[in-house]
Write an enzyme that holds these catalytic residues in place. Sequence first.
Site: not given
Ligand SMILES: [Zn+2]
Length: 264
Positions: A223, A76
């Site tokens: 992430h 992400d």
């Molecule tokens: Zn996010």
Amino acid sequence: MEKYLIRRAASGLIGAAFLALALNSSRHELHSPFIFYFLLSGFPILLPTLWRNCGWLGPVRRRFLAARNEVWLTIDDGPNPHETPAILDVLSEHHAKATFFVVGKNVARWPHLARMIIERGHSIQNHTFHHRSATFWAATPAVVRREIALCNEAIFAATGTTPTQFRSPVGMANHFVHAEVEKAGLELIGWSASGNDGVAHNPAMVLEKILRRVNPGAIVLLHEGPLRGLAVGERARTLWALLVALESRGFHTVSPMTGNDTHS
Ligand SMILES: [Zn+2]
């Protein structure tokens, strides 16, 4: 979908009922349970909104149907010029596939990185345009619509592809988010194995948390992007260690593009 409409309506009605009780009790000045009922009125709506990956107000995919030892790797918040190229190299070295839930403004700023993700054979999907993680839980229908549309436009302009999946910032979704995601023809994707690397990145801890939750059909959340105190390249190194650990356990990574499961 109907069951979700009923649940959304039920949440609203229960909240409204407690609000009515609160307003009624406020007429009686002494020992008024106004605050008690007033607080209760928000819970039926707030709880499923703030509870990450909650499937009460609408469908959220948290796992996928895996034929073998497969996990769905999702990354992400990119793309990011300091992280994405190194992450893509690590994925290539391990013949691994990932889905990148990208932030539209990052795509607009670094479209070549979005193209690079596609060219390397990975999937690129919608994670809103601005990633307003502090306020998205309270987003109105107009805000949600705009965030989805702008991100889709940025992805299409950069790569010529149109997303089919959506992940909400920090995994929180109110009933407007669920409704607008459905209207946009997207599937809301959650996760089942996170190392909380979006808020703190201790590589050993991230690995340990993810591996504890890895099993066939798990959706793994990682992430990219800057984080205070995190050295450039650290995320790619953690990914490398994760892929080595997955391989040693006999797991492959896949990037499902269509709905073939399960959780609702
Ligand atoms: Zn996010």
